[in-house]
Design an enzyme around this catalytic site. Sequence first.
Site, PDB file in Angstrom:
ATOM      1  CG  HIS A   1     -10.078  64.478  19.516  1.00  0.00           C
ATOM      2  ND1 HIS A   1     -10.660  64.677  20.753  1.00  0.00           N
ATOM      3  CD2 HIS A   1      -9.497  63.249  19.586  1.00  0.00           C
ATOM      4  CE1 HIS A   1     -10.462  63.636  21.530  1.00  0.00           C
ATOM      5  NE2 HIS A   1      -9.744  62.749  20.846  1.00  0.00           N
TER       6      HIS A   1
ATOM      7  CE  LYS B   1      -8.583  56.901  29.351  1.00  0.00           C
ATOM      8  NZ  LYS B   1      -7.586  57.944  29.003  1.00  0.00           N
TER       9      LYS B   1
ATOM     10  CD  GLU C   1      -6.576  56.849  20.211  1.00  0.00           C
ATOM     11  OE1 GLU C   1      -5.592  56.444  19.544  1.00  0.00           O
ATOM     12  OE2 GLU C   1      -6.510  57.736  21.069  1.00  0.00           O
ATOM     13  NE  ARG C   2      -3.354  49.228  20.397  1.00  0.00           N
ATOM     14  CZ  ARG C   2      -2.414  48.696  21.148  1.00  0.00           C
ATOM     15  NH1 ARG C   2      -1.603  49.489  21.844  1.00  0.00           N
ATOM     16  NH2 ARG C   2      -2.254  47.388  21.208  1.00  0.00           N
TER      17      ARG C   2
ATOM     18  NE  ARG D   1     -12.210  60.547  20.084  1.00  0.00           N
ATOM     19  CZ  ARG D   1     -12.455  59.271  19.815  1.00  0.00           C
ATOM     20  NH1 ARG D   1     -13.677  58.900  19.405  1.00  0.00           N
ATOM     21  NH2 ARG D   1     -11.506  58.359  19.947  1.00  0.00           N
TER      22      ARG D   1
ATOM     23  CD  GLU E   1     -20.318  66.273  26.977  1.00  0.00           C
ATOM     24  OE1 GLU E   1     -20.121  66.053  28.195  1.00  0.00           O
ATOM     25  OE2 GLU E   1     -20.751  67.354  26.559  1.00  0.00           O
ATOM     26  CD1 TRP E   2     -18.438  59.568  26.845  1.00  0.00           C
ATOM     27  CD2 TRP E   2     -17.449  57.900  25.750  1.00  0.00           C
ATOM     28  NE1 TRP E   2     -19.405  58.656  26.545  1.00  0.00           N
ATOM     29  CE2 TRP E   2     -18.826  57.611  25.865  1.00  0.00           C
ATOM     30  CE3 TRP E   2     -16.641  56.996  25.076  1.00  0.00           C
ATOM     31  CZ2 TRP E   2     -19.388  56.455  25.351  1.00  0.00           C
ATOM     32  CZ3 TRP E   2     -17.200  55.847  24.556  1.00  0.00           C
ATOM     33  CH2 TRP E   2     -18.555  55.568  24.699  1.00  0.00           C
TER      34      TRP E   2
END
Length: 218
Positions: free
Chosen positions: A24, A111, A100-101, A76, A28-29
């Site tokens: 994708h 993170k 996603e996982r 997304r 923003e993240w």
Amino acid sequence: MSSTNLHGLLNPNEASVTLILIRHGQTEWNLANKLQGWRDSPLTTQGRKTLLRTAVNNRLCHLYKPDVVYTSDLGRAMASARIICNKSGGYIVPDQRLRERRFGILEGKRKNECDDGFLLIQHWLAYQKRYEKRLDACHTIAAELLAESESMFEHRVVGFLRTLARRHAGKTVYVVSHGEWIRCANNILHGRTSWSCGEGIPMNTEMNIFELKASHVI
């Protein structure tokens, strides 16, 4: 281009699916360095522009017109699939197996940012080392993380690839998904351990192509 069997599960004498995996667009993240998983954030303006350029200028989009575009049902990926379809054709099929996982309590956090004390430090350390040691190798950490196990994640990735190979032999299929999903699928398609780093996380909008052989019904 890679031509490969699905880790021994596919019949090499059967027709293949031309499979194009696409991550994708930038979100923003992604910009904020936050872990998304099953949570979501919108595409950035730059992400949309890059996807549009990809759909218009990428040689794969011209050489391989999609018969169908499968996409994760997360926002997304859906938004990215719509941009691609508007330029490349095909029709969209959402599938939860392309999500996603799930990373549980780490989702939505920057993170490696530890705002909940020592316990969260241990969780980030487990996340950072997930390609060396499975997240569910330590039962305590796994239970606290509330994350999807490697075996569950691999099961849905393999299940989707089997379905795709049986259903669309001789067709061109785009799959719009996420970084960890594509990394895992790449490993499986190359016969590597699913949770290893392999070729790593692809860049946003990066495209990879495979000739996926159709399998027997297992």
